[in-house]
Design a protein around this motif. Structure first.
Motif, PDB file in Angstrom:
ATOM      1  N   GLY A  47       0.759  -1.253   0.000  1.00 38.38           N
ATOM      2  CA  GLY A  47       0.000   0.000   0.000  1.00 38.38           C
ATOM      3  C   GLY A  47       0.783   1.293   0.000  1.00 38.38           C
ATOM      4  N   HIS A  48       2.105   1.237   0.244  1.00 33.13           N
ATOM      5  CA  HIS A  48       2.755   2.504   0.644  1.00 33.13           C
ATOM      6  C   HIS A  48       2.982   3.515  -0.473  1.00 33.13           C
ATOM      7  CE1 HIS A  48       7.348   1.822   0.040  1.00 33.13           C
ATOM      8  NE2 HIS A  48       6.685   1.121  -0.840  1.00 33.13           N
ATOM      9  N   HIS A  49       2.807   3.114  -1.735  1.00 38.08           N
ATOM     10  CA  HIS A  49       2.884   4.123  -2.810  1.00 38.08           C
ATOM     11  C   HIS A  49       1.529   4.770  -3.099  1.00 38.08           C
ATOM     12  CE1 HIS A  49       6.966   3.034  -3.597  1.00 38.08           C
ATOM     13  NE2 HIS A  49       6.667   1.828  -4.027  1.00 38.08           N
ATOM     14  N   TRP A  57      10.530   0.911   6.071  1.00 38.73           N
ATOM     15  CA  TRP A  57      11.874   0.490   5.655  1.00 38.73           C
ATOM     16  C   TRP A  57      11.865  -0.214   4.300  1.00 38.73           C
ATOM     17  CZ3 TRP A  57      11.213  -2.368  10.726  1.00 38.73           C
ATOM     18  CH2 TRP A  57      10.765  -3.672  10.550  1.00 38.73           C
ATOM     19  N   ASP A  58      10.774  -0.157   3.569  1.00 35.59           N
ATOM     20  CA  ASP A  58      10.744  -0.641   2.188  1.00 35.59           C
ATOM     21  C   ASP A  58      11.830   0.112   1.393  1.00 35.59           C
ATOM     22  OD1 ASP A  58       8.428  -1.961   0.100  1.00 35.59           O
ATOM     23  OD2 ASP A  58       9.740  -0.422  -0.758  1.00 35.59           O
ATOM     24  N   VAL A  59      12.458  -0.589   0.431  1.00 38.71           N
ATOM     25  CA  VAL A  59      13.584   0.026  -0.289  1.00 38.71           C
ATOM     26  C   VAL A  59      13.138   1.199  -1.156  1.00 38.71           C
ATOM     27  CG1 VAL A  59      13.586  -1.352  -2.436  1.00 38.71           C
ATOM     28  CG2 VAL A  59      15.757  -0.587  -1.435  1.00 38.71           C
ATOM     29  N   HIS A  60      11.838   1.253  -1.472  1.00 36.29           N
ATOM     30  CA  HIS A  60      11.315   2.347  -2.291  1.00 36.29           C
ATOM     31  C   HIS A  60      10.786   3.480  -1.399  1.00 36.29           C
ATOM     32  CE1 HIS A  60      11.004  -1.350  -4.827  1.00 36.29           C
ATOM     33  NE2 HIS A  60      11.641  -0.547  -5.655  1.00 36.29           N
ATOM     34  N   VAL A  61      10.563   4.618  -2.030  1.00 35.61           N
ATOM     35  CA  VAL A  61      10.158   5.816  -1.285  1.00 35.61           C
ATOM     36  C   VAL A  61       8.721   5.675  -0.763  1.00 35.61           C
ATOM     37  CG1 VAL A  61       9.714   8.290  -1.515  1.00 35.61           C
ATOM     38  CG2 VAL A  61      11.673   7.252  -2.693  1.00 35.61           C
ATOM     39  N   GLN A  93      10.391  -5.932   2.515  1.00 28.92           N
ATOM     40  CA  GLN A  93      11.663  -6.652   2.620  1.00 28.92           C
ATOM     41  C   GLN A  93      12.435  -6.588   1.297  1.00 28.92           C
ATOM     42  OE1 GLN A  93      10.393  -6.388   5.820  1.00 28.92           O
ATOM     43  NE2 GLN A  93       8.890  -7.785   4.895  1.00 28.92           N
ATOM     44  N   ASP A  94      12.188  -5.541   0.507  1.00 30.24           N
ATOM     45  CA  ASP A  94      12.875  -5.448  -0.782  1.00 30.24           C
ATOM     46  C   ASP A  94      14.227  -4.728  -0.699  1.00 30.24           C
ATOM     47  OD1 ASP A  94      11.503  -3.124  -0.297  1.00 30.24           O
ATOM     48  OD2 ASP A  94      10.279  -3.196  -2.108  1.00 30.24           O
ATOM     49  N   ALA A  95      14.695  -4.456   0.513  1.00 27.15           N
ATOM     50  CA  ALA A  95      16.091  -4.031   0.676  1.00 27.15           C
ATOM     51  C   ALA A  95      16.978  -5.261   0.874  1.00 27.15           C
ATOM     52  CB  ALA A  95      16.229  -3.080   1.860  1.00 27.15           C
ATOM     53  N   GLU A 105       4.927  -4.724   2.951  1.00 27.63           N
ATOM     54  CA  GLU A 105       4.918  -3.913   1.729  1.00 27.63           C
ATOM     55  C   GLU A 105       5.599  -4.720   0.636  1.00 27.63           C
ATOM     56  OE1 GLU A 105       3.301  -1.147   1.241  1.00 27.63           O
ATOM     57  OE2 GLU A 105       2.771  -0.526   3.267  1.00 27.63           O
ATOM     58  N   GLY A 106       6.702  -4.197   0.025  1.00 30.46           N
ATOM     59  CA  GLY A 106       7.384  -4.941  -1.023  1.00 30.46           C
ATOM     60  C   GLY A 106       8.219  -6.087  -0.472  1.00 30.46           C
ATOM     61  N   GLY A 107       8.844  -6.821  -1.383  1.00 31.00           N
ATOM     62  CA  GLY A 107       9.649  -7.997  -1.010  1.00 31.00           C
ATOM     63  C   GLY A 107       9.496  -8.993  -2.146  1.00 31.00           C
ATOM     64  N   TYR A 108      10.459  -9.005  -3.091  1.00 27.79           N
ATOM     65  CA  TYR A 108      10.214  -9.662  -4.377  1.00 27.79           C
ATOM     66  C   TYR A 108      11.188 -10.778  -4.713  1.00 27.79           C
ATOM     67  CZ  TYR A 108       7.509  -5.405  -4.579  1.00 27.79           C
ATOM     68  OH  TYR A 108       6.640  -4.394  -4.280  1.00 27.79           O
ATOM     69  N   SER A 109      12.008 -11.189  -3.762  1.00 30.26           N
ATOM     70  CA  SER A 109      12.916 -12.298  -4.047  1.00 30.26           C
ATOM     71  C   SER A 109      12.226 -13.617  -3.706  1.00 30.26           C
ATOM     72  CB  SER A 109      14.196 -12.174  -3.215  1.00 30.26           C
ATOM     73  OG  SER A 109      14.925 -13.384  -3.344  1.00 30.26           O
TER      74      SER A 109
END
Ligand SMILES: [Zn+2]
Length: 366
Positions: A135-137, A172-176, A260-262, A302-306
């Motif tokens: 949701g964060h974007h 802390w998602d790697v994106h803004v 977790q996409d960092a 949020e994200g996390g794509y691996s």
């Protein structure tokens, strides 16, 4: 004791991979959408097989009310999104919709609302919402990058409607975290912190010097970190920026946008965070909640794509939030990339941290 919100119903939102026009015809990028439902299902399966499974307090989500969505999004946008899922026109930026998107997105917001209620009612000290879509974007009137409704922002407004005065968001998602930046720009009662890879996505938000509107200076805290920031770099950013700012802000509730996409293996970022790094990151934030909010904390994925690593990173987050071990070792523990994640915070990271502190005079005196 950790609350855990999950429903397999959200897996129904599973858009096809994006396409490019190549030679006048569609060229399909990959075999699945980067934000495929399989990623959520796999991570849930690992959590269920871990030693944490028996200790989690299950919280059932219900679809969010219209009021919960309208607290963040415009009625016009909600109507447009809903109609698009029924086949209407749509212009989301990298945010394709299917017939299942509206229900899944609404259920995910409902999950965050249920987690906030469980924490405010004292049923659990902390809770994690494992759901999709992220949701964060999402902005009040705009879907961006696989996100449609701003889950965490709706949770913040729900908590406010229940009498919580001050809320701190740590993303802390790697994106803004452009959604929270825009939604809470003028609000002095909501602290929106975004740790992200510098000059990353989306480009219209996340700037170092974007610190909040008039009367709310310092309540937006952007922390752009250089590519290849390690576990130690993230921990230093928390210790030297996030923790002192959150302490000074004095929130009544902490919300975490936990992407977790960092991670070291993520295809959408260029950071070096290991599963163990996420565990320590979550533990630091849980300690902050214990110190400042009576433990009250709600996290949402949020994200996390691996496909190979995201499940272990999310398990690490659950371990850090709960203070308990899942009993499953990181299978990539001796991989060269994970070893690199254990490297020190280098001079670029220290310079980035110093720059944020210099850009935030409300919290850091010079
Ligand atoms: Zn992301």
């Amino acid at each position: 004791m950790l609350g855990y919100v999950y429903s397999p119903l959200v897996l129904a939102h599973d858009p096809p991979p994006p396409t490019l026009q190549v030679g006048g015809r569609d060229f399909t990028l990959g075999s699945a959408n980067v934000a495929a439902a399989l990623l959520t299902a796999q991570a849930h399966e690992l959590i269920e097989r871990s030693a944490l499974s028996g200790a989690l307090v299950r919280i059932a989500p219900a679809p969010a009310s219209e009021a919960a969505l309208l607290a963040v999004h415009t009625a016009e946008y909600l109507g447009r999104l809903r109609a698009a899922c029924d086949g209407g026109p749509w212009d989301g930026e990298y945010a394709p919709v299917t017939a299942a998107t509206w229900d899944a997105a609404r259920l995910t917001v409902g999950g965050v609302v249920a987690a906030v209620d469980a924490v405010l009612d004292g049923r659990v000290p902390r809770a994690l919402v494992h759901a999709r879509p992220a949701g964060h974007h999402a902005e009040p009137d705009r879907a961006i990058a696989s996100t449609y409704l701003n889950n965490v922002a709706c949770g913040v407004e729900h908590a406010r409607s229940r009498g919580v005065e001050r809320v701190a968001i740590i993303d802390w998602d790697v994106h803004v975290a452009n959604g929270a930046e825009r939604i809470f720009w003028d609000r002095d009662d909501v602290l929106a912190i975004s740790l992200h890879q510098q000059d990353w996505y989306p480009a219209h938000a996340g700037a170092l010097r974007a610190t909040g509107g008039s009367g709310a200076e310092g309540t937006t805290v952007n922390i752009p970190l250089p590519p290849a920031t390690t576990d130690a770099g993230y921990h230093l950013a928390v210790d030297e920026i996030v923790a002192p700012v959150v302490r000074a802000f004095r929130p009544d509730l902490i919300m975490v946008a936990a992407g977790q996409d960092a991670s070291v293996f993520d295809p959408t970022g260029r950071m070096l965070v290991s599963a163990g790094g996420f565990r320590s990151l979550a533990a630091r934030v849980a300690d902050l909640a214990d110190e400042l909010t009576g433990g009250r904390l709600v996290a949402g994925t949020e994200g996390g794509y691996s496909p190979i690593y995201n499940p272990f990173c999310l398990l690490g987050v659950l371990e850090g939030l709960s203070g308990e071990s899942g009993g499953i070792a990181d299978p990539y523990d001796d991989d060269a990339t994970v070893l690199a994640a254990r490297g020190p915070a280098d001079d670029r990271v220290r310079a980035a941290i110093a720059a944020v502190r210099a850009a935030q005079p409300r919290w850091f005196k010079h």
